[in-house]
Design a protein around this motif. Structure first.
Motif, PDB file in Angstrom:
ATOM      1  N   ILE A  72       0.865  -1.182   0.000  1.00 18.52           N
ATOM      2  CA  ILE A  72       0.000   0.000   0.000  1.00 18.52           C
ATOM      3  C   ILE A  72       0.898   1.227   0.000  1.00 18.52           C
ATOM      4  CG2 ILE A  72      -1.730   1.368   1.224  1.00 18.52           C
ATOM      5  CD1 ILE A  72      -2.862  -1.161   2.390  1.00 18.52           C
ATOM      6  N   ALA A  73       0.701   2.071  -1.001  1.00 18.89           N
ATOM      7  CA  ALA A  73       1.439   3.323  -1.084  1.00 18.89           C
ATOM      8  C   ALA A  73       0.518   4.456  -0.659  1.00 18.89           C
ATOM      9  CB  ALA A  73       1.929   3.561  -2.509  1.00 18.89           C
ATOM     10  N   VAL A  74       1.061   5.370   0.124  1.00 17.60           N
ATOM     11  CA  VAL A  74       0.350   6.602   0.451  1.00 17.60           C
ATOM     12  C   VAL A  74       0.853   7.628  -0.546  1.00 17.60           C
ATOM     13  CG1 VAL A  74      -0.087   8.376   2.182  1.00 17.60           C
ATOM     14  CG2 VAL A  74       0.236   5.997   2.901  1.00 17.60           C
ATOM     15  N   LYS A 132      -7.900   0.388  -5.206  1.00 16.15           N
ATOM     16  CA  LYS A 132      -7.165  -0.785  -5.674  1.00 16.15           C
ATOM     17  C   LYS A 132      -6.270  -0.303  -6.799  1.00 16.15           C
ATOM     18  CE  LYS A 132      -6.691  -5.366  -6.108  1.00 16.15           C
ATOM     19  NZ  LYS A 132      -5.425  -5.720  -5.517  1.00 16.15           N
ATOM     20  N   SER A 133      -5.028  -0.749  -6.797  1.00 13.89           N
ATOM     21  CA  SER A 133      -4.070  -0.336  -7.816  1.00 13.89           C
ATOM     22  C   SER A 133      -4.119  -1.274  -9.017  1.00 13.89           C
ATOM     23  CB  SER A 133      -2.651  -0.343  -7.233  1.00 13.89           C
ATOM     24  OG  SER A 133      -1.698  -0.133  -8.249  1.00 13.89           O
ATOM     25  N   PHE A 134      -3.839  -0.713 -10.167  1.00 13.61           N
ATOM     26  CA  PHE A 134      -3.707  -1.517 -11.378  1.00 13.61           C
ATOM     27  C   PHE A 134      -2.237  -1.582 -11.818  1.00 13.61           C
ATOM     28  CE2 PHE A 134      -8.135   0.023 -11.616  1.00 13.61           C
ATOM     29  CZ  PHE A 134      -8.759  -1.205 -11.564  1.00 13.61           C
ATOM     30  N   GLU A 135      -1.344  -1.087 -10.965  1.00 14.50           N
ATOM     31  CA  GLU A 135       0.084  -1.134 -11.232  1.00 14.50           C
ATOM     32  C   GLU A 135       0.676  -2.313 -10.472  1.00 14.50           C
ATOM     33  OE1 GLU A 135       2.160   2.616 -10.818  1.00 14.50           O
ATOM     34  OE2 GLU A 135       0.239   3.664 -11.030  1.00 14.50           O
ATOM     35  N   ALA A 136       1.607  -3.005 -11.085  1.00  8.41           N
ATOM     36  CA  ALA A 136       2.167  -4.232 -10.513  1.00  8.41           C
ATOM     37  C   ALA A 136       2.853  -4.018  -9.171  1.00  8.41           C
ATOM     38  CB  ALA A 136       3.148  -4.861 -11.505  1.00  8.41           C
ATOM     39  N   GLN A 137       3.509  -2.892  -8.965  1.00  9.68           N
ATOM     40  CA  GLN A 137       4.287  -2.728  -7.743  1.00  9.68           C
ATOM     41  C   GLN A 137       3.457  -2.360  -6.520  1.00  9.68           C
ATOM     42  OE1 GLN A 137       6.240   0.959  -9.688  1.00  9.68           O
ATOM     43  NE2 GLN A 137       6.952   0.956  -7.583  1.00  9.68           N
ATOM     44  N   TYR A 138       2.196  -1.946  -6.705  1.00 13.56           N
ATOM     45  CA  TYR A 138       1.320  -1.591  -5.578  1.00 13.56           C
ATOM     46  C   TYR A 138       0.008  -2.346  -5.699  1.00 13.56           C
ATOM     47  CZ  TYR A 138       4.600   2.302  -5.528  1.00 13.56           C
ATOM     48  OH  TYR A 138       5.744   3.049  -5.522  1.00 13.56           O
ATOM     49  N   TRP A 176      -2.692  -1.382  -3.404  1.00 10.12           N
ATOM     50  CA  TRP A 176      -3.673  -0.363  -3.071  1.00 10.12           C
ATOM     51  C   TRP A 176      -2.978   0.980  -2.922  1.00 10.12           C
ATOM     52  CZ3 TRP A 176      -3.457  -4.962  -0.261  1.00 10.12           C
ATOM     53  CH2 TRP A 176      -4.512  -5.849  -0.473  1.00 10.12           C
ATOM     54  N   TYR A 177      -3.782   2.028  -2.999  1.00 11.55           N
ATOM     55  CA  TYR A 177      -3.305   3.377  -2.738  1.00 11.55           C
ATOM     56  C   TYR A 177      -4.188   4.040  -1.687  1.00 11.55           C
ATOM     57  CZ  TYR A 177      -0.735   3.379  -7.200  1.00 11.55           C
ATOM     58  OH  TYR A 177       0.112   3.104  -8.232  1.00 11.55           O
ATOM     59  N   ILE A 178      -3.562   4.719  -0.761  1.00 10.86           N
ATOM     60  CA  ILE A 178      -4.263   5.686   0.080  1.00 10.86           C
ATOM     61  C   ILE A 178      -3.880   7.033  -0.507  1.00 10.86           C
ATOM     62  CG2 ILE A 178      -4.501   6.732   2.365  1.00 10.86           C
ATOM     63  CD1 ILE A 178      -3.692   3.993   3.561  1.00 10.86           C
ATOM     64  N   VAL A 179      -4.863   7.755  -0.986  1.00 10.19           N
ATOM     65  CA  VAL A 179      -4.602   9.041  -1.622  1.00 10.19           C
ATOM     66  C   VAL A 179      -4.946  10.138  -0.626  1.00 10.19           C
ATOM     67  CG1 VAL A 179      -5.096  10.526  -3.601  1.00 10.19           C
ATOM     68  CG2 VAL A 179      -5.222   8.038  -3.864  1.00 10.19           C
ATOM     69  N   ILE A 194      -4.836   5.753   8.252  1.00  9.02           N
ATOM     70  CA  ILE A 194      -4.235   4.582   7.596  1.00  9.02           C
ATOM     71  C   ILE A 194      -4.968   3.305   7.989  1.00  9.02           C
ATOM     72  CG2 ILE A 194      -2.176   3.097   7.568  1.00  9.02           C
ATOM     73  CD1 ILE A 194      -0.508   5.725   7.572  1.00  9.02           C
ATOM     74  N   TRP A 195      -5.187   3.098   9.296  1.00 10.07           N
ATOM     75  CA  TRP A 195      -5.882   1.875   9.726  1.00 10.07           C
ATOM     76  C   TRP A 195      -7.323   1.839   9.218  1.00 10.07           C
ATOM     77  CZ3 TRP A 195      -3.769  -2.441  10.911  1.00 10.07           C
ATOM     78  CH2 TRP A 195      -2.496  -2.469  11.475  1.00 10.07           C
ATOM     79  N   HIS A 196      -7.992   3.002   9.228  1.00 12.96           N
ATOM     80  CA  HIS A 196      -9.356   3.058   8.700  1.00 12.96           C
ATOM     81  C   HIS A 196      -9.356   2.634   7.229  1.00 12.96           C
ATOM     82  CE1 HIS A 196     -13.466   4.680   8.077  1.00 12.96           C
ATOM     83  NE2 HIS A 196     -12.982   4.931   6.873  1.00 12.96           N
ATOM     84  N   GLU A 197      -8.430   3.191   6.454  1.00 15.07           N
ATOM     85  CA  GLU A 197      -8.387   2.864   5.021  1.00 15.07           C
ATOM     86  C   GLU A 197      -8.012   1.404   4.793  1.00 15.07           C
ATOM     87  OE1 GLU A 197      -9.884   4.694   3.152  1.00 15.07           O
ATOM     88  OE2 GLU A 197      -9.556   6.777   3.688  1.00 15.07           O
ATOM     89  N   ILE A 198      -7.099   0.858   5.590  1.00 12.53           N
ATOM     90  CA  ILE A 198      -6.770  -0.572   5.482  1.00 12.53           C
ATOM     91  C   ILE A 198      -8.022  -1.408   5.728  1.00 12.53           C
ATOM     92  CG2 ILE A 198      -5.533  -2.461   6.645  1.00 12.53           C
ATOM     93  CD1 ILE A 198      -3.157  -0.485   6.951  1.00 12.53           C
ATOM     94  N   GLY A 199      -8.890  -0.938   6.607  1.00 14.22           N
ATOM     95  CA  GLY A 199     -10.150  -1.639   6.872  1.00 14.22           C
ATOM     96  C   GLY A 199     -11.007  -1.784   5.630  1.00 14.22           C
ATOM     97  N   HIS A 200     -10.849  -0.888   4.675  1.00 18.34           N
ATOM     98  CA  HIS A 200     -11.646  -0.963   3.444  1.00 18.34           C
ATOM     99  C   HIS A 200     -11.231  -2.126   2.541  1.00 18.34           C
ATOM    100  CE1 HIS A 200     -14.388   2.268   4.001  1.00 18.34           C
ATOM    101  NE2 HIS A 200     -13.428   3.150   4.241  1.00 18.34           N
ATOM    102  N   ILE A 201     -10.117  -2.780   2.843  1.00 17.31           N
ATOM    103  CA  ILE A 201      -9.779  -3.999   2.098  1.00 17.31           C
ATOM    104  C   ILE A 201     -10.840  -5.051   2.396  1.00 17.31           C
ATOM    105  CG2 ILE A 201      -8.111  -5.896   1.864  1.00 17.31           C
ATOM    106  CD1 ILE A 201      -5.899  -3.791   2.555  1.00 17.31           C
TER     107      ILE A 201
END
Length: 153
Positions: A19-21, A55-61, A63-66, A84-91
């Motif tokens: 996950i990249a921020v 959700k990312s469509f790039e191979a190296q990531y 998900w993204y938190i924007v 960050i934890w809230h957004e991880i919950g969206h997985i």
């Protein structure tokens, strides 16, 4: 323009993917319907709570938190970690584009709280409620109040 702020530590956050921020003011402005950043001040919007999870469509990531402004996002570590934890919950509890799920939002809030960031979630919900009032946004006020009551309960 996409600017990677950090890559989340997989061990610290218990992640099986990357996950990249990233900072993307234009994306945040577009999604939240802001035509000019001056409206952030006019409407009393704290940019740290304007975040997206994709959700990312790039191979190296995976998900993204924007975030709107990465440097401002990092100022208060409690808010940052709670977001960050809230957004991880969206997985596990996704909310899809143009949809609303109070139950998913509450589950994500609960994850942040279980991970030790109750104070950060309290701050986030208070900032969101303040924004909802300044925007005179009844639905956001109702949802945020419901989430806040769950936090206190």
């Amino acid at each position: 323009m996409k600017c990677i702020g950090e890559l989340l530590d997989q061990e610290k956050y218990g992640l099986e993917g990357n996950i990249a921020v990233l900072e993307n003011k234009e994306a945040i402005m577009k999604v939240f319907g802001l035509k000019n950043e001056k409206w952030l001040n006019v409407w009393n919007i704290d940019s740290r709570i304007l975040t997206l999870f994709y959700k990312s469509f790039e191979a190296q990531y995976d998900w993204y938190i924007v975030v709107y402004d990465y440097q401002a996002f990092c100022v208060d570590q409690e808010i940052k970690e709670a977001v960050i934890w809230h957004e991880i919950g969206h997985i596990k509890y996704p909310v899809y584009e143009n949809q609303l799920s109070v139950d998913s939002e509450i589950e994500c809030d609960s994850l942040a709280i279980r991970k030790g960031h109750k104070e950060g979630m309290r701050k986030i919900l208070e900032l969101t409620l303040s924004m909802a009032h300044s925007l005179n946004h009844d639905l956001l006020t109702k949802i945020t109040t419901e989430r806040h009551l769950k936090l206190l309960g």
